[in-house]
Design a protein around this motif. Structure first.
Motif, PDB file in Angstrom:
ATOM      1  N   GLN A  76       0.831  -1.206   0.000  1.00 26.72           N
ATOM      2  CA  GLN A  76       0.000   0.000   0.000  1.00 26.72           C
ATOM      3  C   GLN A  76       0.867   1.257   0.000  1.00 26.72           C
ATOM      4  O   GLN A  76       0.524   2.260  -0.633  1.00 26.72           O
ATOM      5  CB  GLN A  76      -0.917   0.005   1.235  1.00 26.72           C
ATOM      6  CG  GLN A  76      -1.961  -1.103   1.240  1.00 26.72           C
ATOM      7  CD  GLN A  76      -1.424  -2.417   1.767  1.00 26.72           C
ATOM      8  OE1 GLN A  76      -0.216  -2.566   2.007  1.00 26.72           O
ATOM      9  NE2 GLN A  76      -2.310  -3.385   1.995  1.00 26.72           N
ATOM     10  N   GLY A  77       2.008   1.175   0.704  1.00 29.89           N
ATOM     11  CA  GLY A  77       2.916   2.311   0.717  1.00 29.89           C
ATOM     12  C   GLY A  77       3.492   2.596  -0.656  1.00 29.89           C
ATOM     13  O   GLY A  77       3.664   3.761  -1.045  1.00 29.89           O
ATOM     14  N   GLU A  78       3.805   1.546  -1.420  1.00 27.35           N
ATOM     15  CA  GLU A  78       4.332   1.736  -2.779  1.00 27.35           C
ATOM     16  C   GLU A  78       3.307   2.450  -3.662  1.00 27.35           C
ATOM     17  O   GLU A  78       3.657   3.318  -4.463  1.00 27.35           O
ATOM     18  CB  GLU A  78       4.708   0.385  -3.384  1.00 27.35           C
ATOM     19  CG  GLU A  78       5.915  -0.266  -2.718  1.00 27.35           C
ATOM     20  CD  GLU A  78       6.202  -1.639  -3.288  1.00 27.35           C
ATOM     21  OE1 GLU A  78       5.397  -2.112  -4.126  1.00 27.35           O
ATOM     22  OE2 GLU A  78       7.218  -2.244  -2.899  1.00 27.35           O
ATOM     23  N   ALA A  79       2.031   2.060  -3.492  1.00 26.55           N
ATOM     24  CA  ALA A  79       0.982   2.705  -4.286  1.00 26.55           C
ATOM     25  C   ALA A  79       0.872   4.191  -3.943  1.00 26.55           C
ATOM     26  O   ALA A  79       0.746   5.047  -4.830  1.00 26.55           O
ATOM     27  CB  ALA A  79      -0.355   2.003  -4.054  1.00 26.55           C
ATOM     28  N   LEU A  80       0.938   4.508  -2.650  1.00 23.48           N
ATOM     29  CA  LEU A  80       0.863   5.907  -2.243  1.00 23.48           C
ATOM     30  C   LEU A  80       2.092   6.688  -2.694  1.00 23.48           C
ATOM     31  O   LEU A  80       1.991   7.835  -3.138  1.00 23.48           O
ATOM     32  CB  LEU A  80       0.709   6.012  -0.716  1.00 23.48           C
ATOM     33  CG  LEU A  80       0.684   7.446  -0.160  1.00 23.48           C
ATOM     34  CD1 LEU A  80      -0.539   8.192  -0.686  1.00 23.48           C
ATOM     35  CD2 LEU A  80       0.687   7.428   1.366  1.00 23.48           C
ATOM     36  N   TYR A  81       3.255   6.059  -2.615  1.00 26.88           N
ATOM     37  CA  TYR A  81       4.500   6.749  -2.984  1.00 26.88           C
ATOM     38  C   TYR A  81       4.489   7.147  -4.455  1.00 26.88           C
ATOM     39  O   TYR A  81       4.922   8.246  -4.815  1.00 26.88           O
ATOM     40  CB  TYR A  81       5.684   5.828  -2.694  1.00 26.88           C
ATOM     41  CG  TYR A  81       7.038   6.494  -2.826  1.00 26.88           C
ATOM     42  CD1 TYR A  81       7.393   7.554  -2.002  1.00 26.88           C
ATOM     43  CD2 TYR A  81       7.951   6.045  -3.769  1.00 26.88           C
ATOM     44  CE1 TYR A  81       8.639   8.156  -2.121  1.00 26.88           C
ATOM     45  CE2 TYR A  81       9.204   6.646  -3.894  1.00 26.88           C
ATOM     46  CZ  TYR A  81       9.532   7.697  -3.063  1.00 26.88           C
ATOM     47  OH  TYR A  81      10.761   8.297  -3.175  1.00 26.88           O
ATOM     48  N   ASP A  82       3.982   6.261  -5.307  1.00 25.43           N
ATOM     49  CA  ASP A  82       3.903   6.589  -6.732  1.00 25.43           C
ATOM     50  C   ASP A  82       3.023   7.811  -6.979  1.00 25.43           C
ATOM     51  O   ASP A  82       3.280   8.602  -7.892  1.00 25.43           O
ATOM     52  CB  ASP A  82       3.349   5.397  -7.522  1.00 25.43           C
ATOM     53  CG  ASP A  82       4.352   4.264  -7.651  1.00 25.43           C
ATOM     54  OD1 ASP A  82       5.558   4.522  -7.456  1.00 25.43           O
ATOM     55  OD2 ASP A  82       3.928   3.123  -7.927  1.00 25.43           O
ATOM     56  N   LEU A  83       1.974   7.965  -6.157  1.00 28.00           N
ATOM     57  CA  LEU A  83       1.085   9.116  -6.307  1.00 28.00           C
ATOM     58  C   LEU A  83       1.635  10.366  -5.633  1.00 28.00           C
ATOM     59  O   LEU A  83       1.531  11.478  -6.167  1.00 28.00           O
ATOM     60  CB  LEU A  83      -0.289   8.786  -5.712  1.00 28.00           C
ATOM     61  CG  LEU A  83      -1.102   7.690  -6.401  1.00 28.00           C
ATOM     62  CD1 LEU A  83      -2.328   7.342  -5.564  1.00 28.00           C
ATOM     63  CD2 LEU A  83      -1.522   8.132  -7.786  1.00 28.00           C
ATOM     64  N   ALA A  84       2.232  10.187  -4.446  1.00 22.79           N
ATOM     65  CA  ALA A  84       2.608  11.339  -3.629  1.00 22.79           C
ATOM     66  C   ALA A  84       3.916  11.979  -4.061  1.00 22.79           C
ATOM     67  O   ALA A  84       4.068  13.205  -3.963  1.00 22.79           O
ATOM     68  CB  ALA A  84       2.709  10.916  -2.159  1.00 22.79           C
ATOM     69  N   ARG A  85       4.856  11.181  -4.530  1.00 20.12           N
ATOM     70  CA  ARG A  85       6.188  11.732  -4.814  1.00 20.12           C
ATOM     71  C   ARG A  85       6.166  12.873  -5.826  1.00 20.12           C
ATOM     72  O   ARG A  85       6.734  13.945  -5.567  1.00 20.12           O
ATOM     73  CB  ARG A  85       7.114  10.619  -5.290  1.00 20.12           C
ATOM     74  CG  ARG A  85       8.536  11.094  -5.549  1.00 20.12           C
ATOM     75  CD  ARG A  85       9.444   9.918  -5.808  1.00 20.12           C
ATOM     76  NE  ARG A  85      10.813  10.354  -6.002  1.00 20.12           N
ATOM     77  CZ  ARG A  85      11.846   9.534  -6.077  1.00 20.12           C
ATOM     78  NH1 ARG A  85      11.662   8.237  -5.956  1.00 20.12           N
ATOM     79  NH2 ARG A  85      13.063   9.995  -6.264  1.00 20.12           N
ATOM     80  N   PRO A  86       5.524  12.707  -7.014  1.00 17.60           N
ATOM     81  CA  PRO A  86       5.514  13.843  -7.939  1.00 17.60           C
ATOM     82  C   PRO A  86       4.780  15.057  -7.393  1.00 17.60           C
ATOM     83  O   PRO A  86       5.142  16.196  -7.696  1.00 17.60           O
ATOM     84  CB  PRO A  86       4.822  13.274  -9.186  1.00 17.60           C
ATOM     85  CG  PRO A  86       4.119  12.044  -8.733  1.00 17.60           C
ATOM     86  CD  PRO A  86       4.893  11.503  -7.580  1.00 17.60           C
ATOM     87  N   LEU A  87       3.743  14.836  -6.549  1.00 16.51           N
ATOM     88  CA  LEU A  87       3.026  15.965  -5.958  1.00 16.51           C
ATOM     89  C   LEU A  87       3.908  16.729  -4.983  1.00 16.51           C
ATOM     90  O   LEU A  87       3.999  17.959  -5.032  1.00 16.51           O
ATOM     91  CB  LEU A  87       1.762  15.458  -5.240  1.00 16.51           C
ATOM     92  CG  LEU A  87       0.708  14.772  -6.110  1.00 16.51           C
ATOM     93  CD1 LEU A  87      -0.403  14.211  -5.252  1.00 16.51           C
ATOM     94  CD2 LEU A  87       0.146  15.756  -7.134  1.00 16.51           C
ATOM     95  N   VAL A  88       4.577  15.995  -4.089  1.00 13.41           N
ATOM     96  CA  VAL A  88       5.432  16.634  -3.093  1.00 13.41           C
ATOM     97  C   VAL A  88       6.601  17.344  -3.763  1.00 13.41           C
ATOM     98  O   VAL A  88       6.919  18.502  -3.450  1.00 13.41           O
ATOM     99  CB  VAL A  88       5.946  15.590  -2.075  1.00 13.41           C
ATOM    100  CG1 VAL A  88       7.010  16.194  -1.165  1.00 13.41           C
ATOM    101  CG2 VAL A  88       4.780  15.063  -1.239  1.00 13.41           C
ATOM    102  N   GLU A  89       7.255  16.665  -4.693  1.00 15.06           N
ATOM    103  CA  GLU A  89       8.393  17.283  -5.354  1.00 15.06           C
ATOM    104  C   GLU A  89       7.968  18.465  -6.203  1.00 15.06           C
ATOM    105  O   GLU A  89       8.689  19.465  -6.314  1.00 15.06           O
ATOM    106  CB  GLU A  89       9.133  16.240  -6.198  1.00 15.06           C
ATOM    107  CG  GLU A  89       9.835  15.197  -5.354  1.00 15.06           C
ATOM    108  CD  GLU A  89      10.664  14.247  -6.191  1.00 15.06           C
ATOM    109  OE1 GLU A  89      10.565  14.307  -7.444  1.00 15.06           O
ATOM    110  OE2 GLU A  89      11.423  13.456  -5.601  1.00 15.06           O
ATOM    111  N   GLY A  90       6.780  18.360  -6.819  1.00 16.16           N
ATOM    112  CA  GLY A  90       6.290  19.475  -7.611  1.00 16.16           C
ATOM    113  C   GLY A  90       6.067  20.721  -6.767  1.00 16.16           C
ATOM    114  O   GLY A  90       6.420  21.833  -7.163  1.00 16.16           O
TER     115      GLY A  90
END
Length: 323
Positions: A76-90
Motif C-alpha cells: 500500500q505504501g508503494e501505491a501511495l509513494y507513486d502518487l505522492a512523490r511527484p506531488l510533493v516534489e512538484g
C-alpha cells in the motif's frame, strides 16, 4: 440534516495540512529512517512519527514496515509513494521551477550521465545541436556507467542519464528512442568475414574479446550463448569499444558489439556481420528519476535525442524487438 462523510473517503486531519504528512512519508521512504527524514525536514523525530501515524490512520492502511535497520514500504505504501512523490516534489520545487520558467533557457546548467560509448558515439550530434540552440547553458557530461549513473540520478546530482538499459528499477523511467543492430566484428581476412552463411556455433572456435563481466554487453552475450546451448570462449576482457576494435583488428580475437560503435573509419580494418538472428537489437534512450520535474534545459536536451539525427542503416524498425 447533516451528512456524514463517507468512511471510505480519507480525511487528512493532522494539523489540517495534507502536504506535511505526505512530505514526511516521501522523505522517510527515500532515506530509510524517521530520524534521517526528520533531519532533512528540520523537524523533530516525534513530529515526523506523528505525521506518519496520522497518514496511516487517515488512509486506514499500513504504509511502512521495518526491514532490518531500514523502514521500507508495504504494498500500500508503494501505491501511495507513486502518487505522492511527484506531488510533493512538484510543490517543493515550485519556486525554482517558476523562476526557471520565467527565465526560460537564459543560463543555468544541465548535468547528464552517460557511459563512454554513449558519449563517444551517440551524444556528439545531440550535444552540438544543444550547444548551438542554447549556448548560455553550461552542459556537464558525467562519464559513468551502470550503477554509478543510477546513483547520480537518485541523488539528484544529474538531471538525466542517456544510455541503454535491460532491467529498469521501479524508481526510474526509461524511454528508449533508437535501436542499433548487434554485430560480429573480425579482421578482414578472418574465415567468418567471407563465409556466405554461418551459425552461432561457428563462433565457438574463436576467442571473444568482450567488455568486463559487470557490463550489460557481457551479460547479454553470455545469456544468448547459454540459451542456444552453444559453448564459447572469452580470450580477453577489456573496457571500451575503441580498444576492443583495435584488438580485433590486430587479430587477437573476434567480438560482438553494438552497431553504434562502428564508424566509416572502421571499414578498412574490420569486417562486420549482422548477428540479429540470435542477439536482440540494443535500445538507447533517456533515463530519469520517476516523478522528477525536468528543468527547461533538461526537456530541451531530451527533445534532441531522436532518430532523425542519425542515418545509420542499423536502426531499421523492422528488425527484431528488444527482449
Amino acid at each position: 440534516m447533516s451528512i456524514e462523510p463517507s468512511p471510505a473517503t480519507p480525511r487528512f486531519s493532522y494539523k489540517g495540512d495534507r502536504l506535511k504528512p505526505l512530505r514526511a512519508f516521501c522523505q522517510t521512504v527515500r532515506l530509510g529512517s524517521v530520524s534521517r527524514a526528520a533531519e532533512a525536514l528540520f523537524l523533530s523525530q516525534p513530529a515526523v512519527s506523528l505525521q506518519l501515524q496520522a497518514l496511516e490512520r487517515d488512509l486506514g492502511e499500513r504504509l511502512l514496515e521495518r526491514s532490518g535497520r531500514r523502514l521500507v514500504m508495504t504494498r500500500q505504501g508503494e501505491a501511495l509513494y507513486d502518487l505522492a512523490r511527484p506531488l510533493v516534489e512538484g510543490i517543493d520545487e515550485l519556486p525554482d521551477a517558476f523562476r526557471k520558467q520565467l527565465r526560460g533557457m537564459d543560463g543555468g546548467e544541465l548535468n547528464v550521465a552517460a557511459g563512454s560509448s554513449t558519449i563517444l558515439y551517440l551524444l556528439p550530434p545531440i550535444v552540438a545541436a544543444f550547444r548551438a540552440a542554447h549556448p548560455e547553458v553550461r552542459l556537464n557530461l558525467h562519464n559513468v556507467t551502470g550503477a554509478g549513473g543510477l546513483e547520480l540520478l537518485r541523488s539528484d546530482e544529474v538531471d538525466l542519464a542517456v544510455g541503454s538499459m535491460l532491467d529498469v528499477p521501479g524508481d526510474l523511467d526509461y524511454a528508449p528512442v533508437m535501436r542499433f543492430e548487434p554485430m560480429l566484428i573480425t579482421p578482414p581476412d578472418h574465415p567468418l568475414a567471407t563465409r556466405a552463411k554461418f551459425d552461432l556455433a561457428d563462433l565457438s572456435p574463436y576467442g571473444l574479446i568482450l567488455p568486463p563481466q559487470r557490463l550489460t554487453t557481457y551479460r547479454m552475450v553470455d545469456l544468448v550463448f547459454q540459451r542456444h546451448q552453444v559453448p564459447y570462449t572469452v580470450a580477453l576482457e577489456v573496457g571500451g569499444w575503441e580498444v576492443i576494435k583495435q584488438y580485433v583488428a590486430m587479430g587477437l580475437g573476434i567480438s560482438i558489439v553494438t552497431a553504434i560503435c562502428l564508424t566509416e573509419a572502421d571499414k578498412d580494418r574490420l569486417a562486420s556481420r549482422s548477428l540479429a538472428e540470435w542477439f536482440p537489437y540494443r535500445s538507447y534512450g533517456v533515463v530519469v528519476r520517476r516523478g522528477k520535474y525536468l528543468s527547461p534545459q533538461a526537456r530541451a536536451f531530451t527533445e534532441l535525442i531522436k532518430p532523425d539525427l542519425f542515418t545509420r542503416r542499423d536502426r531499421d524498425d523492422s528488425g527484431p524487438s528488444e527482449r
